[in-house]
Design a protein around this motif. Structure first.
Motif, PDB file in Angstrom:
ATOM      1  N   THR A   1      67.340  29.798  39.335  1.00  0.00           N
ATOM      2  CA  THR A   1      65.909  29.749  39.063  1.00  0.00           C
ATOM      3  C   THR A   1      65.607  29.860  37.581  1.00  0.00           C
ATOM      4  O   THR A   1      64.489  29.617  37.152  1.00  0.00           O
ATOM      5  CB  THR A   1      65.175  30.889  39.780  1.00  0.00           C
ATOM      6  OG1 THR A   1      65.826  32.103  39.448  1.00  0.00           O
ATOM      7  CG2 THR A   1      65.176  30.685  41.271  1.00  0.00           C
TER       8      THR A   1
ATOM      9  N   THR B   1      63.014  34.954  40.482  1.00  0.00           N
ATOM     10  CA  THR B   1      62.263  34.117  39.543  1.00  0.00           C
ATOM     11  C   THR B   1      62.804  34.497  38.171  1.00  0.00           C
ATOM     12  O   THR B   1      63.349  35.585  38.006  1.00  0.00           O
ATOM     13  CB  THR B   1      60.754  34.411  39.576  1.00  0.00           C
ATOM     14  OG1 THR B   1      60.503  35.676  38.965  1.00  0.00           O
ATOM     15  CG2 THR B   1      60.214  34.390  40.979  1.00  0.00           C
TER      16      THR B   1
ATOM     17  N   ALA C   1      62.142  33.795  46.319  1.00  0.00           N
ATOM     18  CA  ALA C   1      60.739  34.121  46.180  1.00  0.00           C
ATOM     19  C   ALA C   1      59.949  33.981  47.472  1.00  0.00           C
ATOM     20  O   ALA C   1      58.956  34.636  47.660  1.00  0.00           O
ATOM     21  CB  ALA C   1      60.111  33.251  45.092  1.00  0.00           C
TER      22      ALA C   1
END
Lengths: 335, 291, 395
Positions: free
Chosen positions: A138, C183, C212
């Motif tokens: 991410t 994240t 998430a």
């Protein structure tokens, strides 16, 4: 009907091209960035139109080719592979993927096809986030920072040009004819000896080339990509929206749609005399305009009678595409 | 023994998860099957259902389960209005054009709803601080809240099943699903039934929203990602089928929960989507045919 | 249908009004530009800040007559320009390009989120325009050797430093379990906290990162219960945090203390009593003694923003304070002079002492350790500005 009014000659368009090539030298760099984005959306939108408008298969996940290529490029480039090789390999990988996925997915019909492809975007977003060692997870991939709008401008201009040239000639070619007949009725087309599966796959893979090129270019331009940036579902619908707003199945539609949306957004934000609440609700208004287009003019803004009349008068009639008439008939025409 | 308990715990969680998915997905699946409309704004109605619950709860503190009787009729009406205003004009078009139009219109409405909700109530997330004590059964911790929600969903599913089987409207819906022209021939007022189906579907989404806001948080932008998940359930289970939605929801719920535990939470959603793609490759229409 | 023709004429007018150069070449005002995530996924945190920016502009111009500029020996009014970047990287880059080349901003304020900040700072660096980052705090931003950016926020890897130092002083906590939402920001916080804590002497008994969108935490809760930590430290945003806490309660998980890195008002509203005694970080809270509070409150009032609800508003306010201090000291509004003055500031802002690390550009600021007790938030660390004693263990 296409003969009314003089047709702008090819020479005219050559002048336009030269102007576009020279533009970066004369205007503020901001407009270079603005145009670059325009080219990007035109490229993605027009290529989306190949499967959606010409073939009749709405690929809501068209954007995934952009994302896969962007990541492919970023991974290779950050490991030291040269720009050219990274670009080529990224596009190649994307095309191989498109080829592999095309066979099973093209067996799906209509809505299922649209949604299955849409699901692909989400799947790749998840994969990009999960395969940390490969994709940086991410936190994404960061390339050597640089400021490259000028080079990207020319790159995107080239790709957009390529896209619209291809999209212009498809309806005039035998390939295009095959696509249209498949769009109208697959079984009949098969009966006429058209190898339907082959043409569908060809169209699908062809449409993937352009977003792949743009994706790799974009990764190079922004120098930092995370899953949300290239696989975000909010972004995925953007090119689709533009094309449907402008007009699917027409050559001019995607270009008009992209330009329209970018310009309206620009206008809304940079005009000081608009009250703040209009600016805050700009998405709402876009949404309502979209719904209105869907209800009243589903073939897109470009097919509205005053628009087609205007284009013909200005000599761009031939760009309305040979599909125009049959399109009007098959989509039931404007309003 | 510990392993078995953990397994039971996971199964319970999976069933709860799956049930919640199934509820909202069924409405979407009905709309798709009966009207050939891809309702991309489905998730927005879930969000609105949750929003209404939040607003009423914040003002009055009522038990959210008791807010359901307000939500249900309200959103049936919303569904009617939505269909009459935005969907009916496009229903008479040929299939491909209908698909295009439905995507454009529903995407437009979804965007407008999200943006307006954000403008009026702010972009922050909201939750409902209602809780119920949990209890332990045979070493497995059971959340009363989620159990109650699950039981509600089961009750609702049973109700829907009998509704579709026994009542006139229900039978009419099934008739249309099976053979549209035939239904017209025998005198069923198809347009009116379609409007009604929208009312039901939107209401189901809103109810899912009520349950959603009790367990999680809502914000103006949760609609689209949720719609994608429900689309996955619908494609997995087959559109128009109540059983299909349940099974589809369960499969996804199980995939998420078990993958999350054994492979690491990272993989839960990924595995779920993989399964979806796999099923589609093998059985393009989904697992079950319509009711 | 005349509508179509009208649309085209309008389009032509729009286009001309935009491409033709905007007037005002003579320097009559100080132009400050930025994009904010007014829509899109990051709007959750900053969606209303355009109001604060305009309220500040209004205050400074009407109540203070502008900001003093040495080169003109008088006060110049300020003008702020805010664009919506829709939480989209490409849109943000486009608009910052516009802010520099067309709007001719003297200084820029940074956008929200790392993916947007990275390319945008490259724009500032290329054009040599000073940029003050408000919320961006990824360490890598400052490691690239850029000379034209500074940031007012604490580095993400040092997010909970105040909290952990407080725990270390109290000498009561021995074991910590860590959960992080996947994240970039929350991961950095988590990854910064663990090694630093092991150096501080805290034992790590569990650590895991979850995606998430996680809606079911059973697998994590089972493992957390087994780990039996004193403190459960959760680095996550509100949706993830609320869901985790709710399910933890149902699961019967009761550590001696819960810590959530983002437990602001929407968190506590969503949980009600269950949020009691949760510790968290804030960058500003009522009760902080620093800076010109009267002005801050007046501006917030006019903007109708509640700082407890929108925690980041203080971080977005500080860059303006920096400008109010730096501009009068700068020799002129030229970029070099301005940047020099900005980098040299050392004053008391509303979040405390504010100065920038000379080579890298990030600030000295550290988040406050805050605890939610019986419906209100209190500062519990650092000790010298604490408004309440840290309640540990949770009763």
């Amino acid at each position: 009907m296409f003969r009314k009014g003089a047709t702008l000659s090819n020479g005219f368009w050559l002048l336009v091209l030269i102007a576009l090539l020279l533009v970066p030298r004369f205007v503020d760099p901001y407009w270079v960035v603005f145009m670059l984005l325009l080219f990007m959306y035109v490229g993605i939108g027009s290529s989306f139109n190949i499967t959606a408008g010409y073939l009749g298969y709405v690929n809501l996940g068209h954007y995934v080719f952009f994302g896969i290529s962007a990541y492919g490029f970023a991974i290779l480039y950050s490991k030291g592979v040269s720009f050219g090789a990274s670009l080529l390999l990224a596009v190649l990988v994307t095309l191989v993927f498109a080829l592999l996925i095309s066979y099973p997915f093209l067996r799906l019909k209509g809505g299922y096809f649209a949604l299955a492809n849409f699901g692909l975007i989400k799947l790749f977003g998840l994969l990009a986030g999960t395969l940390r060692d490969f994709t940086g997870g991410t936190q994404g991939i960061s390339l050597a920072p640089g400021y490259r709008p000028y080079q990207t401008y020319y790159l995107f201009l080239g790709v957009a040009l390529l896209t619209i040239i291809v999209c212009y000639y498809i309806p005039k070619s035998k390939f295009g004819l095959a696509l249209f007949s498949i769009r109208e009725d697959e079984e009949v087309a098969e009966g006429f000896g058209i190898h339907v599966a082959g043409y569908k796959m060809a169209a699908y893979v062809l449409s993937a080339i352009f977003p792949a090129l743009l994706g790799a270019g974009y990764a190079w331009y922004s120098a930092y990509i995370v899953p949300d940036v290239v696989f975000g579902t909010d972004k995925a619908l953007l090119p689709v929206t533009m094309v449907m707003l402008g007009g699917t199945g027409t050559f001019l539609g995607p270009i008009f749609g992209a330009a329209f949306m970018l310009i309206v957004e620009e206008f809304l934000w940079t005009s000081d005399w608009l009250p703040i609440w209009i600016k805050s609700l700009h998405l709402t208004m876009l949404g309502l305009v979209l719904a209105a287009v869907g209800i009243f003019s589903p073939a897109g803004l470009v097919t509205l009678r005053p628009m087609t009349a205007f284009f013909r008068k200005v000599g761009m009639g031939r760009f309305l595409g040979a599909t125009h008439r049959s399109l009007e008939a098959s989509l039931g025409g404007p309003s | 023994m510990g392993q078995v308990l953990i397994l039971l715990q996971l199964v319970l969680a999976a069933v709860l998860q799956g049930g919640t998915y199934a509820l909202a997905a069924f409405g979407l699946s009905l709309i798709f099957c009966i009207a050939d409309v891809l309702n991309i704004s489905h998730g927005e109605f879930l969000m609105l259902g949750g929003l209404v619950t939040y607003l009423i709860f914040a003002a009055t503190g009522w038990n959210p389960f008791l807010i359901l009787p307000i939500v249900i009729p309200l959103f049936i009406l919303v569904g009617f209005a939505y269909q009459k205003a935005f969907i009916r004009p496009i229903l008479s078009r040929p299939p491909r054009q209908l698909l295009f139009s439905s995507i454009v219109v529903t995407v437009g409405i979804a965007t407008a709803i999200e943006d307006t909700a954000s403008f009026i109530w702010g972009p922050t997330v909201k939750g409902v601080s209602y809780s119920m004590p949990s209890f332990i059964a045979y070493g497995v911790v059971v959340s009363s809240l989620r159990l109650t929600i699950l039981l509600s969903i089961i009750a609702l599913t049973v109700f829907l099943h009998f509704y579709l089987k026994k009542t006139f409207v229900g039978k009419a819906i099934r008739a249309i699903l099976q053979n549209r022209e035939g239904a017209l021939v025998i005198g069923i007022n198809v347009p009116r039934i379609v409007t009604f189906v929208f009312g039901i579907a939107v209401c189901l989404a809103a109810m899912a929203g009520v349950f959603y806001v009790m367990q999680f948080t809502i914000g103006p932008f949760i609609g689209l990602p949720l719609t994608i998940r429900y689309i996955a359930v619908v494609m997995l289970g087959g559109s128009g089928s109540l059983i299909g939605s349940l099974v589809g929801g369960l499969i996804l719920g199980v995939a998420e929960t078990f993958a999350g535990f054994y492979l690491g939470a990272n993989w839960s959603l990924t595995v779920a989507f993989f399964i979806l793609v796999l099923v589609l490759l093998l059985k393009p229409e989904g697992l079950f045919k319509h009711v | 249908m005349k509508k179509g023709g009208l649309v085209l004429v309008l389009a032509g007018v729009l286009f001309l009004s935009m491409v033709l150069p905007s007037g005002a070449q003579e320097k009559k005002e100080i132009v400050i530009g930025m994009t904010l995530c007014l829509t899109g996924i990051f709007a959750v945190d900053v969606g209303t800040f355009d109001r604060m920016v305009k309220a500040w502009e209004n205050y400074v111009n009407t109540k203070e007559g502008g900001i003093y500029v040495k080169a003109f020996n008088k006060k110049l009014p300020v003008r702020t320009i805010v664009y919506d970047d829709k939480s989209d990287q490409a849109t943000a880059v486009k608009f910052y390009e516009r802010l520099v080349t067309i709007d001719k901003c003297d200084v820029l304020i940074g956008p929200k989120s790392s993916p947007i900040t990275f390319p945008v700072t490259a724009v500032a660096e290329k054009y040599h325009i000073p940029m003050i980052l408000a919320t961006a705090n990824t360490p890598q931003i400052f490691e690239r050797g850029f000379k034209w950016i500074v940031g007012v926020n604490s580095l993400s890897t040092a997010w909970s430093d105040s909290y952990f130092e407080m725990l270390k002083d109290e000498k009561q906590v021995k074991t910590i379990a860590y959960v992080a939402e996947d994240t970039p920001h929350t991961r950095e916080v988590y990854e910064g906290a663990i090694p630093a804590n092991e150096k501080r002497g805290f034992q790590t008994v569990f650590k895991e990162i979850a995606p998430a969108g996680t809606t079911d935490f059973t697998s994590i809760l089972v493992k957390l219960k087994a780990a039996n930590a004193d403190v459960v430290y959760v680095s996550a945003f509100t949706p993830f945090a609320v869901t985790l806490k709710k399910q933890a309660k149902e699961f019967g998980l009761k550590p001696k203390e819960w810590h959530f890195t983002h437990a602001d008002k929407s968190f506590s509203d969503a949980l009600g009593k269950d949020a009691n005694y949760v510790t968290t970080e804030y960058n500003w809270l009522t009760g902080m003694p620093y800076g010109n509070l009267k002005k801050f409150h007046e501006i917030l009032n006019q903007a109708k923003i509640d700082p407890d609800e929108y925690m980041d508003v203080s971080l977005h306010y500080v860059p303006f304070e920096v400008l109010e201090v730096a501009i009068p000291k700068a020799d002129s509004l030229k970029a070099d002079d301005l940047m020099k003055a900005i980098k040299a500031v050392n004053f008391e802002s509303i979040i405390g002492p504010m100065y920038f690390e000379p080579t890298k550009g990030h600030s000295s600021f550290k988040q406050l350790a805050v605890q939610y007790i019986d419906g209100k938030y209190y500062i519990v660390g650092p000790k010298k500005i604490a408004t309440h004693k840290h309640v540990y263990p949770t009763p």
